[in-house]
Design a protein around this motif. Structure first.
Motif, PDB file in Angstrom:
ATOM      1  N   UNK A  29       0.827  -1.209   0.000  1.00 20.13           N
ATOM      2  CA  UNK A  29       0.000   0.000   0.000  1.00 20.13           C
ATOM      3  C   UNK A  29       0.867   1.267   0.000  1.00 20.13           C
ATOM      4  N   UNK A  30       2.028   1.184   0.670  1.00 18.10           N
ATOM      5  CA  UNK A  30       2.957   2.325   0.700  1.00 18.10           C
ATOM      6  C   UNK A  30       3.713   2.468  -0.621  1.00 18.10           C
ATOM      7  N   UNK A  31       3.522   1.519  -1.534  1.00 15.31           N
ATOM      8  CA  UNK A  31       4.153   1.628  -2.852  1.00 15.31           C
ATOM      9  C   UNK A  31       5.403   0.785  -3.043  1.00 15.31           C
ATOM     10  N   UNK A  32       5.635  -0.157  -2.130  1.00 17.46           N
ATOM     11  CA  UNK A  32       6.808  -1.027  -2.271  1.00 17.46           C
ATOM     12  C   UNK A  32       6.442  -2.307  -3.012  1.00 17.46           C
ATOM     13  N   UNK A  33       7.438  -2.911  -3.623  1.00 15.05           N
ATOM     14  CA  UNK A  33       7.296  -4.215  -4.239  1.00 15.05           C
ATOM     15  C   UNK A  33       7.747  -5.205  -3.168  1.00 15.05           C
ATOM     16  N   UNK A  34       6.853  -6.077  -2.706  1.00 11.98           N
ATOM     17  CA  UNK A  34       7.155  -6.912  -1.542  1.00 11.98           C
ATOM     18  C   UNK A  34       7.122  -8.394  -1.893  1.00 11.98           C
ATOM     19  N   UNK A  35       8.153  -9.100  -1.442  1.00 10.10           N
ATOM     20  CA  UNK A  35       8.181 -10.559  -1.574  1.00 10.10           C
ATOM     21  C   UNK A  35       8.310 -11.120  -0.163  1.00 10.10           C
ATOM     22  N   UNK A  36       7.488 -12.112   0.166  1.00 12.11           N
ATOM     23  CA  UNK A  36       7.601 -12.705   1.497  1.00 12.11           C
ATOM     24  C   UNK A  36       7.900 -14.194   1.375  1.00 12.11           C
ATOM     25  N   UNK A  37       8.682 -14.685   2.322  1.00 18.79           N
ATOM     26  CA  UNK A  37       8.910 -16.115   2.435  1.00 18.79           C
ATOM     27  C   UNK A  37       9.061 -16.421   3.915  1.00 18.79           C
ATOM     28  N   UNK A  38       8.795 -17.679   4.284  1.00 17.39           N
ATOM     29  CA  UNK A  38       8.900 -18.032   5.702  1.00 17.39           C
ATOM     30  C   UNK A  38      10.151 -18.849   5.965  1.00 17.39           C
ATOM     31  N   UNK A  39      11.074 -18.859   4.989  1.00 16.43           N
ATOM     32  CA  UNK A  39      12.234 -19.728   5.117  1.00 16.43           C
ATOM     33  C   UNK A  39      13.525 -18.955   4.835  1.00 16.43           C
ATOM     34  N   UNK A  40      14.460 -19.019   5.773  1.00 18.23           N
ATOM     35  CA  UNK A  40      15.706 -18.264   5.660  1.00 18.23           C
ATOM     36  C   UNK A  40      16.553 -18.653   4.465  1.00 18.23           C
ATOM     37  N   UNK A  41      16.637 -19.964   4.189  1.00 14.62           N
ATOM     38  CA  UNK A  41      17.459 -20.410   3.052  1.00 14.62           C
ATOM     39  C   UNK A  41      16.885 -19.899   1.742  1.00 14.62           C
ATOM     40  N   UNK A  42      15.567 -19.977   1.631  1.00 12.16           N
ATOM     41  CA  UNK A  42      14.908 -19.466   0.439  1.00 12.16           C
ATOM     42  C   UNK A  42      15.141 -17.951   0.324  1.00 12.16           C
TER      43      UNK A  42
END
Length: 126
Positions: A29-42
């Motif tokens: 919403x603030x205008x960022x391109x966001x990628x999320x993952x729940x795994x540190x290695x990934x």
């Protein structure tokens, strides 16, 4: 606003799905391109493939933990600022994260989503 439509990219490493989702929504919403993952290695492999403007990481995540992520970023000399958000409230955790290069350290129970988003926006700019 954004320069030439290029969005700043943020990688979120967080295994608490509701928090990861809320952060993703707010930052998008603030205008960022966001990628999320729940795994540190990934997360680390994403960082090696692509350039990000900032990493938001929990310390306790599956695979490689947040400290491991910070160590890897330092060892591979990846130029990316890292903000830590965690439930670990011990001074030694904060100290270790900072020594490993974290630019900011949030204890989840003491921080609001807005504070975290505000800090990200300040550190990355828009």
């Amino acid at each position: 606003m954004m320069k030439e439509g290029v969005k700043k990219k943020i990688l979120i490493l967080e295994d608490e799905k509701p928090l990861a989702h809320a952060l993703e929504l707010k930052l998008t919403h603030e205008g960022f391109d966001v990628i999320t993952t729940d795994n540190g290695e990934l997360g680390v492999s994403l960082l090696q493939k692509d350039s990000f403007d900032l990493v938001l990481t929990d310390l306790i995540i599956p695979g490689l933990d947040g400290f491991g992520v910070l160590e890897t970023i330092a060892n591979k000399k990846l130029k990316v600022p890292v903000i830590v958000m965690t439930n670990l409230n011990q001074e030694e955790d904060r100290k270790r994260a900072t020594e490993l290069g974290a630019i900011e350290f949030f204890v989840k129970s003491n921080s609001t989503l807005s504070e975290i988003v505000e800090t990200v926006t300040k550190k990355v700019g828009k």
